[in-house]
Design an enzyme around this catalytic site. Structure first.
Site, PDB file in Angstrom:
ATOM      1  CG  ASP A   1      -2.067   1.154   1.115  1.00 31.92           C
ATOM      2  OD1 ASP A   1      -2.255   1.642  -0.047  1.00 31.92           O
ATOM      3  OD2 ASP A   1      -2.664   1.231   2.110  1.00 31.92           O
TER       4      ASP A   1
ATOM      5  CG  ASN B   1      -7.319  -2.530  -6.189  1.00 29.83           C
ATOM      6  OD1 ASN B   1      -6.327  -3.260  -6.107  1.00 29.83           O
ATOM      7  ND2 ASN B   1      -7.651  -1.579  -5.235  1.00 29.83           N
TER       8      ASN B   1
HETATM    9  C1  FPP Z   1      -2.169   0.103  -3.173  1.00 31.89           C
HETATM   10  O1  FPP Z   1      -1.579   1.310  -3.245  1.00 31.89           O
HETATM   11  C2  FPP Z   1      -1.444  -0.568  -4.398  1.00 31.89           C
HETATM   12  C3  FPP Z   1      -2.130  -1.244  -5.479  1.00 31.89           C
HETATM   13  C4  FPP Z   1      -3.561  -1.215  -5.426  1.00 31.89           C
HETATM   14  C5  FPP Z   1      -1.527  -1.932  -6.546  1.00 31.89           C
HETATM   15  C6  FPP Z   1      -0.526  -2.503  -6.211  1.00 31.89           C
HETATM   16  C7  FPP Z   1       0.523  -2.996  -7.381  1.00 31.89           C
HETATM   17  C8  FPP Z   1       1.598  -2.694  -7.590  1.00 31.89           C
HETATM   18  C9  FPP Z   1       2.878  -2.564  -6.465  1.00 31.89           C
HETATM   19  C10 FPP Z   1       2.329  -3.247  -8.856  1.00 31.89           C
HETATM   20  C11 FPP Z   1       2.100  -4.639  -9.159  1.00 31.89           C
HETATM   21  C12 FPP Z   1       2.885  -5.225 -10.104  1.00 31.89           C
HETATM   22  C13 FPP Z   1       3.547  -6.479 -10.007  1.00 31.89           C
HETATM   23  C14 FPP Z   1       4.436  -6.726 -11.108  1.00 31.89           C
HETATM   24  C15 FPP Z   1       3.167  -7.435  -8.917  1.00 31.89           C
HETATM   25  P1  FPP Z   1      -2.455   2.681  -3.528  1.00 31.89           P
HETATM   26  O2  FPP Z   1      -2.610   3.109  -4.781  1.00 31.89           O
HETATM   27  O3  FPP Z   1      -3.865   2.469  -2.802  1.00 31.89           O
HETATM   28  O4  FPP Z   1      -1.662   3.610  -2.597  1.00 31.89           O
HETATM   29  P2  FPP Z   1      -2.354   5.020  -1.733  1.00 31.89           P
HETATM   30  O5  FPP Z   1      -3.157   4.088  -0.815  1.00 31.89           O
HETATM   31  O6  FPP Z   1      -1.489   5.619  -1.336  1.00 31.89           O
HETATM   32  O7  FPP Z   1      -3.389   5.611  -2.684  1.00 31.89           O
END
Ligand code: FPP
Length: 244
Positions: free
Chosen positions: A32, A80
């Site tokens: 996250d 998501n």
């Molecule tokens: C949460 O952070 C993250 C996600 C929903 C996506 C996670 C995906 C990756 C790290 C890339 C995946 C790639 C591979 C190759 C496995 P957020 O966007 O909710 O962050 P925030 O809470 O700060 O908005």
């Protein structure tokens, strides 16, 4: 949170030897904070995901180096899809690129790849690639499980449906064996970055006795040192599984 000064917390060397004794086989990560990391830099959220994807590779490699047998990451949840279209597309592109990398390096990486989640909304070509990679890496040493279009409740419902369709009795073992994670030991430790202290529909069944480690570090700032802290803190805890 981990405290370097806590004397009951083992050193990195001790942690590695405890890992090799089988007391920590599976770490699951809720990655996250990508969006916040990008926002802090005045960049679009997809930049955070892209940097997050490179951190993911570093962390998976490091977990293998210290002897962790199973790593599971929450890459994309059933919820998501509600994000802006271009953000969803950027995460899907990262996943597809990663799949491409794995197809090239799978034999060298020695990772047993598995995708958990409901892959039915993805096109046939993508699902075929996933299936081929899972088959090709099935006898590799360490496991990497990628949760894609994954929701813990959805997974439990799908498992129960399968049992009901087969007319089988619904027992704890039967449910466990029908989950996407069948055959994978429950996570010993679940690490969540970026300060939120919740499970967000991740591995709900499997986390019944998991230990949790929450850190304020945003996922793109994740480091092997932070993994060490989580592992040390894990070994400083007592797991009682409901007993005394
Ligand atoms: C949460 O952070 C993250 C996600 C929903 C996506 C996670 C995906 C990756 C790290 C890339 C995946 C790639 C591979 C190759 C496995 P957020 O966007 O909710 O962050 P925030 O809470 O700060 O908005």
């Amino acid at each position: 949170m981990g405290q370097d000064t806590n004397l009951s917390v083992p050193s990195r060397e001790n942690s590695i030897s405890l890992i090799s004794s089988g007391r920590l086989r599976h770490i699951a990560f809720i990655m996250d904070g990508n969006g916040r990391w990008a926002k802090k830099r005045g960049m679009p959220r997809k930049f955070g995901h892209s940097y997050g994807a490179s951190k993911f590779k570093e962390v998976v490699r490091y977990c293998g180096d210290i002897g962790i047998e199973f790593v599971t990451v929450y890459a994309f949840s059933t919820e998501n899809w509600g994000r802006p279209e271009d953000e969803v597309a950027s995460i899907m592109k990262l996943l597809s690129d990663y799949l491409g990398e794995c197809e090239k390096t799978a034999d060298k990486d020695n990772l047993k790849m598995r995708f958990i989640g409901d892959l039915s909304p993805f096109d046939r070509a993508f699902r075929d690639r996933v299936e081929a990679l899972e088959k090709r890496t099935a006898d590799h040493k360490n496991s990497l499980n990628i949760a894609l279009n994954y929701g813990g409740r959805d997974e439990i419902v799908r498992a129960c449906r399968r049992l009901a369709e087969k007319g089988e009795p619904i027992t704890e073992k039967a449910v466990s064996d029908s989950l996407d994670t069948a055959g994978i030991p429950d996570p010993d430790l679940i690490v969540r970055t970026a300060g939120e202290q919740r499970l967000s529909n991740f591995l709900m069944w499997q986390s019944a006795y998991s230990e949790f480690y929450f850190t304020d570090v945003l996922w793109p700032d994740m480091t092997p040192r932070e993994v060490d802290k989580a592992v040390s803190e894990y070994f400083g805890r007592q797991r009682r599984y409901g007993k005394v």
